[in-house]
Design a protein around this motif. Structure first.
Motif, PDB file in Angstrom:
ATOM      1  N   VAL A 121     -14.083  21.472  16.430  1.00 46.86           N
ATOM      2  CA  VAL A 121     -14.419  22.884  16.226  1.00 46.86           C
ATOM      3  C   VAL A 121     -14.301  23.255  14.751  1.00 46.86           C
ATOM      4  O   VAL A 121     -15.158  23.951  14.190  1.00 46.86           O
ATOM      5  N   ALA A 122     -13.226  22.802  14.106  1.00 47.26           N
ATOM      6  CA  ALA A 122     -13.044  23.099  12.680  1.00 47.26           C
ATOM      7  C   ALA A 122     -14.190  22.513  11.851  1.00 47.26           C
ATOM      8  O   ALA A 122     -14.704  23.168  10.931  1.00 47.26           O
ATOM      9  N   ALA A 123     -14.625  21.287  12.184  1.00 50.21           N
ATOM     10  CA  ALA A 123     -15.736  20.668  11.452  1.00 50.21           C
ATOM     11  C   ALA A 123     -17.039  21.425  11.685  1.00 50.21           C
ATOM     12  O   ALA A 123     -17.825  21.624  10.754  1.00 50.21           O
ATOM     13  N   VAL A 124     -17.266  21.878  12.915  1.00 43.22           N
ATOM     14  CA  VAL A 124     -18.488  22.628  13.219  1.00 43.22           C
ATOM     15  C   VAL A 124     -18.497  23.966  12.476  1.00 43.22           C
ATOM     16  O   VAL A 124     -19.524  24.379  11.924  1.00 43.22           O
ATOM     17  N   VAL A 125     -17.364  24.649  12.453  1.00 39.70           N
ATOM     18  CA  VAL A 125     -17.281  25.919  11.723  1.00 39.70           C
ATOM     19  C   VAL A 125     -17.580  25.695  10.245  1.00 39.70           C
ATOM     20  O   VAL A 125     -18.311  26.472   9.615  1.00 39.70           O
ATOM     21  N   PHE A 126     -17.049  24.612   9.685  1.00 42.32           N
ATOM     22  CA  PHE A 126     -17.284  24.317   8.268  1.00 42.32           C
ATOM     23  C   PHE A 126     -18.764  24.081   7.994  1.00 42.32           C
ATOM     24  O   PHE A 126     -19.329  24.610   7.031  1.00 42.32           O
ATOM     25  N   VAL A 127     -19.418  23.294   8.852  1.00 38.28           N
ATOM     26  CA  VAL A 127     -20.836  22.992   8.639  1.00 38.28           C
ATOM     27  C   VAL A 127     -21.700  24.228   8.869  1.00 38.28           C
ATOM     28  O   VAL A 127     -22.645  24.500   8.110  1.00 38.28           O
ATOM     29  N   GLU A 128     -21.392  25.000   9.909  1.00 35.75           N
ATOM     30  CA  GLU A 128     -22.202  26.175  10.219  1.00 35.75           C
ATOM     31  C   GLU A 128     -22.104  27.233   9.127  1.00 35.75           C
ATOM     32  O   GLU A 128     -23.026  28.019   8.931  1.00 35.75           O
ATOM     33  N   GLN A 129     -20.994  27.270   8.418  1.00 39.83           N
ATOM     34  CA  GLN A 129     -20.811  28.246   7.346  1.00 39.83           C
ATOM     35  C   GLN A 129     -21.345  27.750   6.002  1.00 39.83           C
ATOM     36  O   GLN A 129     -21.429  28.524   5.050  1.00 39.83           O
ATOM     37  N   SER A 130     -21.700  26.465   5.932  1.00 39.21           N
ATOM     38  CA  SER A 130     -22.140  25.881   4.665  1.00 39.21           C
ATOM     39  C   SER A 130     -23.561  26.331   4.329  1.00 39.21           C
ATOM     40  O   SER A 130     -24.415  26.444   5.210  1.00 39.21           O
TER      41      SER A 130
END
Length: 442
Positions: free
Chosen positions: A230-239
């Motif tokens: 989830v943390a990795a997905v949030v990081f990518v989605e916000q990039s």
């Protein structure tokens, strides 16, 4: 964050919007449990208890309906017909000149496109409900096992009532979603999908644990891995890749306009969850055709090609499914991004209003520069979507089939939960900032 929630509820108009949104979401979940007329609810529960898996041919639709599909409720189709209709209308704006002209007309044209989407939603709901009723007449295609009958009356009148009820349920869900968008907080359709997925989240987690002898150590490991994902997905989605744009000064009469600088935000995952939906739907078609072949022969056998499809193209069935699924996601990512972001159109608009990218000449060089950046981002985004969708299929096979088949931290469900959650929080935060309140994100 809890303080921000408290402040949001202290604001009268914002509190009304939040409570209205929660009320519609609760009504949606209640409707997902009301059975369709003509269905024996006790038999449905017995079939569900003996089902080996709920992720077969109609797994995607069952996901978006929060389990209502396999319960044969009045909201069995959920929001899936509207999603399909929206995608079709969006694609037609590239193919049909009339739709493209409506898109360029602004608000009036968008209103007409929305009306066309509603009509197409009802048409798709009739088609999908009729198909699903056909499956329900032979419940082994839905539940497997020894499930024999869930419909006491299979007359044409009863079947017609079921089709009308499910179609009307889809129309009601579409109306509820539009109510949330107009009078609530966030995008109504997205929030209803979010509600459906979150409703099945605890069940999926517990099913995975129960399938492995309720080993709490393995459960804790799955939860820790899920948090990291989830943390990795949030990081990518916000990039974002921010392309700087400078606007030259213009003299209109005695007024000077322009001279400002801004940027074009290009996300890594510009296609969002659409490629995953396309790929899943396309893989469901051969499975649906193969399942219709069961029992048609006099000796009860099925053709060799149908057996191969059911063996190798079922969800989590092995290498073939994973490879084809990954390739389709990559293809549809490039396809969808190419029709939703047009570098030539963006370049022409910048040139028309006196904008340029520093160091890049206006016109065709700007178009080529944007296309170069977009291609590189799409490659990363396609690989990201493909790997994320394969997490429940490949990465967790070592934890047991039960966990791998019920793992909720991957694919479509995770993308929707994270994306809708972030967007809703941003909208509430924006309304808080308008009232000089501290928001959720610092």
């Amino acid at each position: 964050m809890l303080t921000a929630f408290a402040r949001a509820f202290k604001t009268p108009d914002l509190r009304k919007k939040i409570l209205f949104t929660l009320m519609i979401m609760a009504l949606f979940r209640v409707g997902s449990l009301v059975p369709t007329p003509g269905v024996d609810y006790a038999d449905v529960q017995q079939c569900l208890a003996g089902a080996s898996s709920t992720s077969g041919v109609l797994g995607m639709m069952n996901l978006f309906s929060g389990g209502a599909l396999l319960h044969l409720s009045i909201f069995a189709l959920g929001i899936m017909p509207y999603i399909t209709a929206s995608i079709i209308v969006q694609l037609l704006t590239v193919v049909i000149p009339r739709f493209e002209a409506l898109k360029e007309e602004g608000q009036s044209g968008q209103t007409k496109l929305t009306q066309y989407t509603r009509y197409l939603t009802i048409g798709l709901a009739i088609l999908q409900s009729a198909t699903y009723v056909t499956f329900a007449r032979n419940p082994q295609q839905l539940f497997g096992g020894q499930c024999t009958s869930i419909m006491p009356d299979e007359s044409w009148t009863a079947l017609l009532i079921m089709v009308i009820t499910m179609t009307a349920g889809t129309g009601l869900v579409m109306w509820m979603g539009e109510l949330i968008t107009d009078r609530g907080v966030g995008n109504g359709m997205s929030l209803l999908i979010f509600t459906s997925i979150v409703a099945g989240f605890p069940t999926a987690m517990w099913s995975g644990v129960a399938a492995n002898g309720r080993q709490m150590g393995r459960f804790a490991m799955v939860m820790a891995l899920g948090i990291l994902i989830v943390a990795a997905v949030v990081f990518v989605e916000q990039s974002q890749r921010r392309v700087p744009v400078q606007y030259a000064k213009r003299l209109v009469g005695r007024q000077v306009y322009g001279g400002s600088s801004t940027y074009i935000p290009l996300k890594i995952n510009m296609a969002n969850v659409i490629p995953v939906i396309f790929a899943s739907s396309l893989l469901q078609l051969p499975m649906m055709v193969a399942q219709f072949q069961q029992g048609r022969a006099k000796d009860g056998s099925i053709p060799g090609w149908a057996e191969w499809i059911m063996t190798h193209l079922g969800r989590g069935s092995g290498l073939w499914y994973g490879v084809i699924f990954f390739v389709l996601i990559v293809f549809f990512t490039f396809f969808y991004v190419s029709i939703t972001f047009n570098p030539k159109e963006v370049s022409d608009n910048m040139k028309r209003y006196g904008g340029f990218i520093p160091g890049i000449r206006a016109g065709r060089p700007t178009e080529q520069y944007l296309d170069y950046i977009l291609t590189r981002l799409t490659v990363v985004g396609a690989l990201y979507l493909g790997m994320l969708s394969l997490i429940p299929i490949l990465a967790l096979e070592g934890m047991g089939d039960g966990v791998a088949q019920n793992f909720p931290f991957g694919g479509t469900s995770l993308l929707i939960m994270v994306g809708v959650g972030l967007e809703t929080v941003k909208q509430i935060e924006a309304q808080l900032e308008q009232r000089n309140y501290e928001g959720f994100l610092r």
